[in-house]
Write a protein that holds these residues in place. Structure first.
Motif, PDB file in Angstrom:
ATOM      1  N   ALA A   1       0.827  -0.925  -0.076  1.00 46.81           N
ATOM      2  CA  ALA A   1      -0.303   0.474   0.067  1.00 46.81           C
ATOM      3  C   ALA A   1       0.842   1.381  -0.103  1.00 46.81           C
ATOM      4  N   CYS A   2       2.093   1.538   0.516  1.00 49.03           N
ATOM      5  CA  CYS A   2       3.128   2.279   0.961  1.00 49.03           C
ATOM      6  C   CYS A   2       3.295   2.732  -0.441  1.00 49.03           C
ATOM      7  N   ALA A   3       4.278   1.704  -1.433  1.00 48.39           N
ATOM      8  CA  ALA A   3       4.559   1.525  -2.300  1.00 48.39           C
ATOM      9  C   ALA A   3       3.362   2.508  -3.326  1.00 48.39           C
ATOM     10  N   GLN A   4       2.009   1.842  -3.231  1.00 48.97           N
ATOM     11  CA  GLN A   4       1.102   2.254  -4.770  1.00 48.97           C
ATOM     12  C   GLN A   4       0.890   3.741  -4.081  1.00 48.97           C
ATOM     13  N   VAL A   5       1.325   4.110  -2.821  1.00 48.30           N
ATOM     14  CA  VAL A   5       0.771   5.748  -2.503  1.00 48.30           C
ATOM     15  C   VAL A   5       2.415   6.592  -3.261  1.00 48.30           C
ATOM     16  N   GLU A   6       2.883   5.904  -2.786  1.00 49.60           N
ATOM     17  CA  GLU A   6       4.205   6.737  -3.367  1.00 49.60           C
ATOM     18  C   GLU A   6       3.926   7.140  -5.326  1.00 49.60           C
ATOM     19  N   ILE A   7       3.709   5.653  -5.562  1.00 51.59           N
ATOM     20  CA  ILE A   7       3.169   6.012  -7.241  1.00 51.59           C
ATOM     21  C   ILE A   7       2.019   7.140  -7.904  1.00 51.59           C
ATOM     22  N   ASP A   8       0.783   6.831  -7.077  1.00 49.69           N
ATOM     23  CA  ASP A   8       0.005   7.680  -7.041  1.00 49.69           C
ATOM     24  C   ASP A   8      -0.356   8.693  -6.808  1.00 49.69           C
ATOM     25  N   GLU A   9       0.615   8.969  -5.438  1.00 49.09           N
ATOM     26  CA  GLU A   9       0.599  10.953  -5.260  1.00 49.09           C
ATOM     27  C   GLU A   9       1.724  11.249  -6.116  1.00 49.09           C
ATOM     28  N   TYR A  10       2.681  10.767  -5.659  1.00 52.14           N
ATOM     29  CA  TYR A  10       3.728  11.510  -6.261  1.00 52.14           C
ATOM     30  C   TYR A  10       4.812  11.237  -7.467  1.00 52.14           C
ATOM     31  N   ARG A  11       4.125  10.064  -7.822  1.00 49.61           N
ATOM     32  CA  ARG A  11       4.676   9.609  -9.416  1.00 49.61           C
ATOM     33  C   ARG A  11       6.390   9.267  -8.520  1.00 49.61           C
ATOM     34  N   ASP A  12       6.771   9.250  -7.023  1.00 51.20           N
ATOM     35  CA  ASP A  12       8.240   8.755  -6.621  1.00 51.20           C
ATOM     36  C   ASP A  12       7.999   7.335  -6.791  1.00 51.20           C
ATOM     37  N   TYR A  13       8.768   6.288  -8.006  1.00 50.93           N
ATOM     38  CA  TYR A  13       8.920   5.648  -8.548  1.00 50.93           C
ATOM     39  C   TYR A  13      10.236   5.036  -7.914  1.00 50.93           C
ATOM     40  N   ASP A  14      11.065   5.240  -6.774  1.00 51.97           N
ATOM     41  CA  ASP A  14      11.997   5.499  -6.500  1.00 51.97           C
ATOM     42  C   ASP A  14      11.957   4.290  -4.671  1.00 51.97           C
ATOM     43  N   LYS A  15      10.877   5.512  -4.353  1.00 50.60           N
ATOM     44  CA  LYS A  15      10.758   5.260  -3.244  1.00 50.60           C
ATOM     45  C   LYS A  15       9.618   4.140  -3.118  1.00 50.60           C
ATOM     46  N   ALA A  16       8.964   4.232  -4.497  1.00 48.56           N
ATOM     47  CA  ALA A  16       8.228   2.446  -4.057  1.00 48.56           C
ATOM     48  C   ALA A  16       8.972   1.599  -4.651  1.00 48.56           C
ATOM     49  N   ILE A  17      10.050   1.588  -4.927  1.00 48.85           N
ATOM     50  CA  ILE A  17      11.489   0.341  -5.164  1.00 48.85           C
ATOM     51  C   ILE A  17      11.265   0.068  -3.496  1.00 48.85           C
ATOM     52  N   GLY A  18      12.083   1.226  -3.238  1.00 47.00           N
ATOM     53  CA  GLY A  18      12.270   0.770  -1.483  1.00 47.00           C
ATOM     54  C   GLY A  18      11.033   0.294  -0.395  1.00 47.00           C
ATOM     55  N   ALA A  19       9.832   0.868  -0.311  1.00 48.13           N
ATOM     56  CA  ALA A  19       8.489   0.130   0.001  1.00 48.13           C
ATOM     57  C   ALA A  19       8.637  -0.927  -0.261  1.00 48.13           C
ATOM     58  N   LEU A  20       8.695  -1.526  -1.731  1.00 47.34           N
ATOM     59  CA  LEU A  20       8.442  -2.797  -2.074  1.00 47.34           C
ATOM     60  C   LEU A  20       9.558  -3.669  -1.674  1.00 47.34           C
ATOM     61  N   GLN A  21      11.299  -3.566  -1.562  1.00 45.54           N
ATOM     62  CA  GLN A  21      11.844  -4.048  -1.474  1.00 45.54           C
ATOM     63  C   GLN A  21      11.301  -4.746   0.055  1.00 45.54           C
ATOM     64  N   GLU A  22      11.206  -3.795   1.102  1.00 43.02           N
ATOM     65  CA  GLU A  22      10.682  -3.775   2.494  1.00 43.02           C
ATOM     66  C   GLU A  22       9.840  -4.963   2.109  1.00 43.02           C
ATOM     67  N   SER A  23       8.457  -4.792   1.393  1.00 41.49           N
ATOM     68  CA  SER A  23       7.507  -5.936   1.998  1.00 41.49           C
ATOM     69  C   SER A  23       7.819  -6.992   1.420  1.00 41.49           C
ATOM     70  N   ILE A  87      -0.140   3.668 -16.890  1.00 38.76           N
ATOM     71  CA  ILE A  87       0.319   3.611 -18.498  1.00 38.76           C
ATOM     72  C   ILE A  87       0.261   5.705 -18.760  1.00 38.76           C
ATOM     73  N   GLY A  88      -0.275   5.926 -18.037  1.00 34.71           N
ATOM     74  CA  GLY A  88      -0.010   7.579 -18.181  1.00 34.71           C
ATOM     75  C   GLY A  88       0.881   7.885 -17.383  1.00 34.71           C
ATOM     76  N   ASP A  89       1.831   7.706 -16.232  1.00 33.95           N
ATOM     77  CA  ASP A  89       3.213   7.913 -16.038  1.00 33.95           C
ATOM     78  C   ASP A  89       4.265   7.482 -18.028  1.00 33.95           C
ATOM     79  N   ILE A  90       4.149   5.955 -18.508  1.00 36.51           N
ATOM     80  CA  ILE A  90       4.537   5.501 -18.964  1.00 36.51           C
ATOM     81  C   ILE A  90       4.671   6.668 -20.673  1.00 36.51           C
ATOM     82  N   PHE A  91       3.642   6.923 -20.472  1.00 36.08           N
ATOM     83  CA  PHE A  91       3.022   8.258 -21.962  1.00 36.08           C
ATOM     84  C   PHE A  91       3.904   9.754 -21.399  1.00 36.08           C
ATOM     85  N   ALA A  92       3.374   9.746 -20.093  1.00 35.40           N
ATOM     86  CA  ALA A  92       3.652  11.588 -19.618  1.00 35.40           C
ATOM     87  C   ALA A  92       5.265  11.706 -19.540  1.00 35.40           C
ATOM     88  N   GLN A  93       6.317   9.931 -19.872  1.00 32.59           N
ATOM     89  CA  GLN A  93       7.738  10.247 -19.698  1.00 32.59           C
ATOM     90  C   GLN A  93       7.979  10.856 -21.060  1.00 32.59           C
TER      91      GLN A  93
END
Length: 111
Positions: A1-23, A87-93
């Motif tokens: 859930a924490c990783a998804q918040v980082e992605i959905d709210e902040y587009r911070d995929y680096d922090k999401a990786i950290g949260a997923l690795q912790e999980s 997918i929106g983040d991919i196209f935004a990039q």
């Protein structure tokens, strides 16, 4: 859930990786000896790999933009990518890249 918040709210995929690795660490710990064969572990690891791939793509924008465009295109074509990488983040990039290079027609085609 924490990783998804980082992605959905902040587009911070680096922090999401950290949260997923912790999980993953705690999931492996809770499963114990059979963790290598557990589907949940494999699923979480593949999710980490996809998020890490997209985080790397974002860094490629400055050093190797052609490869960034290619990888974004591949990721956009992956079935079921959207829960992991939006997918929106991919196209935004891609739009950001095409805008920076003043290739407005390609940017428009991404939208």
């Amino acid at each position: 859930a924490c990783a998804q918040v980082e992605i959905d709210e902040y587009r911070d995929y680096d922090k999401a990786i950290g949260a997923l690795q912790e999980s993953l660490k705690y999931l492996v710990k809770s499963i114990g000896a059979g963790a290598d064969n557990d589907n949940r572990v494999h699923s979480l690891q593949s999710r980490i790999d996809l998020v890490a791939k997209f985080a790397g793509v974002r860094k490629l924008a400055k050093s190797n933009p052609d490869e960034m465009v290619q990888v974004c295109g591949e990721m956009a074509e992956m079935p079921g990518i959207d829960p992991t990488v939006r997918i929106g983040d991919i196209f935004a990039q891609l739009v950001e890249h095409y805008h920076e290079t003043q290739n407005f027609q390609e940017a428009y085609s991404c939208v």
